[in-house]
Write a protein that holds these residues in place. Structure first.
Motif, short mmCIF file in Angstrom:
data_model
loop_
_atom_site.label_atom_id
_atom_site.label_comp_id
_atom_site.label_asym_id
_atom_site.label_seq_id
_atom_site.Cartn_x
_atom_site.Cartn_y
_atom_site.Cartn_z
N SER A 130 -5.59 44.74 25.19
CA SER A 130 -4.17 45.03 25.39
C SER A 130 -3.75 46.35 24.77
O SER A 130 -2.71 46.90 25.12
N LEU A 131 -4.55 46.88 23.83
CA LEU A 131 -4.24 48.18 23.24
C LEU A 131 -4.37 49.32 24.27
O LEU A 131 -3.79 50.38 24.10
N ARG A 132 -5.12 49.09 25.33
CA ARG A 132 -5.29 50.13 26.36
C ARG A 132 -4.10 50.07 27.33
O ARG A 132 -4.20 49.61 28.47
N VAL A 133 -2.95 50.56 26.86
CA VAL A 133 -1.72 50.48 27.65
C VAL A 133 -1.60 51.62 28.64
O VAL A 133 -0.70 51.62 29.48
N THR A 140 -10.27 51.68 21.43
CA THR A 140 -9.47 50.61 20.82
C THR A 140 -10.36 49.72 19.97
O THR A 140 -11.56 49.59 20.22
N SER A 141 -9.76 49.12 18.97
CA SER A 141 -10.48 48.14 18.16
C SER A 141 -9.50 47.15 17.55
O SER A 141 -8.34 47.48 17.31
N HIS A 203 2.88 37.81 17.46
CA HIS A 203 3.18 38.89 16.51
C HIS A 203 2.11 39.98 16.57
O HIS A 203 2.45 41.18 16.61
N LEU A 204 0.84 39.59 16.57
CA LEU A 204 -0.23 40.59 16.58
C LEU A 204 -0.23 41.38 17.88
O LEU A 204 -0.51 42.59 17.88
N SER A 205 0.11 40.73 18.98
CA SER A 205 0.17 41.44 20.27
C SER A 205 1.29 42.47 20.27
O SER A 205 1.13 43.58 20.79
N ARG A 206 2.44 42.12 19.68
CA ARG A 206 3.54 43.08 19.59
C ARG A 206 3.15 44.27 18.72
O ARG A 206 3.47 45.43 19.04
N ARG A 210 2.90 48.28 19.93
CA ARG A 210 3.58 49.36 19.21
C ARG A 210 2.60 50.44 18.79
O ARG A 210 2.87 51.65 18.96
N ILE A 211 1.47 50.03 18.26
CA ILE A 211 0.46 50.98 17.79
C ILE A 211 -0.04 51.84 18.95
O ILE A 211 -0.17 53.07 18.83
N ALA A 212 -0.31 51.23 20.08
CA ALA A 212 -0.82 51.97 21.24
C ALA A 212 0.22 52.97 21.75
O ALA A 212 -0.12 54.14 22.06
N ARG A 213 1.48 52.55 21.85
CA ARG A 213 2.52 53.46 22.34
C ARG A 213 2.72 54.63 21.37
O ARG A 213 2.93 55.78 21.80
N GLU A 214 2.63 54.36 20.06
CA GLU A 214 2.82 55.44 19.09
C GLU A 214 1.63 56.41 19.08
O GLU A 214 1.81 57.60 18.80
#
Length: 475
Positions: A130-133, A140-141, A203-206, A210-214
């Motif tokens: 999911s980090l690969r937005v 990603t890790s 929570h972890l998915s949110r 956020r991390i990926a978008r930033e």
């Protein structure tokens, strides 16, 4: 055999003897770029035999938990004590090993049954994917760490206590590229004491989103400017500032010079306690082993000293150090119950545990609106501090420019530097309870032989004035 039986079976003549058994299991689940790594499980168990003879403490660890194994370890400790008696720095009495009895157990909601634990592997894999937005994300890790530890202690003067810890940690990372510009954004490390409820999927998915978008945002961001600015530090960076420029310099063994060969000394002098204005009157720092969910909460340290909350710094004035009853005797400086060992094969030494800044009364919005020219920084990227824990430099992953009370743009490669007490004297506003977050460190290293220990730091957002800031290309 249980510890009582083992202790009663030891046949040596000493003034005091203690057995500390440590049993630990660590499970690491990691996924990278949508693929699971092999499950990593480590298990460790052993006993540290500690003796006091003629004022001299000596130790010997063993992973042979039979009566014969513990007897041999006790004999080695006694032999070592005899060899070193002429070189001792101080003569101790058994009072520095208080009699403590009781139990402590991390408050938890649930632990997944072994048949359902695979769901955590699936969660790590899901987050990695999911980090690969966006196609701009090139790496990603996601990692999830579960630690179960039980420490039991028994001694000849009546100590008999057991502590059972459940600790959890989560880390995620996304690297984005646009042209030749590559930026990585992480969550630092989310960690705490608790059960598997810590790994809340929503929570972890949110957090991951956020991390990926930033990360993508940083590839389009301007370089952090250089100059003197007001600085808003978010808790995921400020915790490390506490760790390096408050926690370590207050360790009594550093002040006594014991660590100067490896981890370094401290700019703090014994006469500073009770007098030194460490920071502004807004600075209140506590040693607090009772914060639920914080990584280093406990009832007893590894010498049997009962945990108590104390101010280390109150209204900016230095009050106490971080040190064992032994270091307190040697130095004459008041300390706290913070003598800790990383495992069964290490003796306890002066360490941090939960070192926190108490929250104030300002909201984050008030801090930003009061700032004419400032920078907000999140998440540590690099750090450097001298052997006296005095001059420091920190780099962060993510910055935001504040102009005339408003956030105006994102900045990449934000860094800041300073000197410990002038920096803390610049503390202008302390966040209220709504800004307070629990963080910590999995890998605090110190001691010879080296000990890697887990510590906790909780803090609100804080605003500092007149801080030297610079970008990634500045020197």
């Amino acid at each position: 055999m249980n510890l009582k039986t083992l202790l009663s079976s030891v046949d040596i003549k000493v003034d005091w003897i203690g057995l500390r058994k440590v049993e630990e299991k660590t499970t690491v689940r990691r996924a990278r770029n949508g693929n699971l790594d092999p499950l990593a499980i480590s298990y460790d168990k052993g006993i540290m035999v500690e003796i006091l003879m003629d004022g001299q403490f000596s130790y010997s660890g063993t992973n042979d938990l039979s009566a014969e194994g513990v007897q041999k370890a006790a004999e080695r400790a006694l032999s070592q004590s005899k060899r070193l008696r002429d070189y001792r720095l101080f003569s101790f009495e058994s009072a520095v090993r208080p009699c403590s009895t009781g139990t402590y157990k991390t408050p938890i909601k649930y632990i997944l049954e072994s048949s359902k634990a695979h769901s955590l592997n699936e969660l790590a894999l899901h987050i990695s994917k999911s980090l690969r937005v966006d196609d701009k994300i090139i790496n990603t890790s996601a990692a999830m760490i579960s630690i179960e530890q039980e420490i039991s202690f028994i001694s000849s003067n009546g100590s008999d206590f057991t502590q059972h810890f459940h600790q959890r940690a989560f880390h995620c990372s996304a690297t984005a590229r646009e042209g030749s510009n590559i930026q990585t954004r992480t969550n630092g490390f989310s960690l705490g004491q608790g059960g598997d409820e810590f790994f809340d999927a929503d929570h972890l998915s949110r957090e991951a989103f956020r991390i990926a978008r930033e990360a993508i945002e940083l590839t389009q961001a301007e370089e952090c400017p250089a100059g003197l600015y007001d600085l808003v530090l978010m808790p995921d960076q400020l915790y490390l500032q506490i760790h390096e420029s408050i926690g370590h310099p207050l360790e009594l063994d550093r002040i006594l010079g014991d660590e100067r060969n490896y981890a370094g000394w401290s700019f703090i002098k014994p006469e500073d306690f009770g007098h030194l204005q460490y920071g502004s009157p807004l600075l209140n720092v506590t040693f607090d082993p009772f914060v639920q969910g914080e990584f280093a909460s406990y009832q007893y340290d590894d010498t049997g000293a009962t945990a108590e909350q104390h101010y280390l710094i109150k209204e900016g004035v230095l009050q106490r150090g971080l040190g064992s009853l032994e270091s307190q005797k040697r130095s004459g400086i008041p300390g706290v119950s913070s003598s800790r060992a990383s495992s069964w094969n290490r003796p306890p030494i002066d360490r941090m545990a939960n070192i926190n800044i108490e929250h104030g009364s300002s909201t984050l919005a008030e801090m930003i609106s009061s700032t004419e020219s400032g920078i907000l920084m999140k998440t540590n990227k690099s750090w450097s501090i001298d052997d006296y824990r005095n001059k420091f430099q920190f780099g962060c992953e993510y910055g935001q420019l504040i102009e005339n009370g408003k956030i105006t743009k994102t900045l990449k490669n934000p860094n800041y530097r300073g000197v410990t007490t002038p920096f803390w004297h610049g503390l202008k506003m302390v966040g209220d309870a709504s800004t307070f977050e629990i963080h910590g460190n999995l890998y605090c290293g110190k001691g010879e032989p080296n000990q890697i220990i887990r510590v906790g730091h909780a803090t609100p957002v804080c605003l500092f004035t007149g801080v030297e800031v610079f970008g990634g290309g500045a020197q």
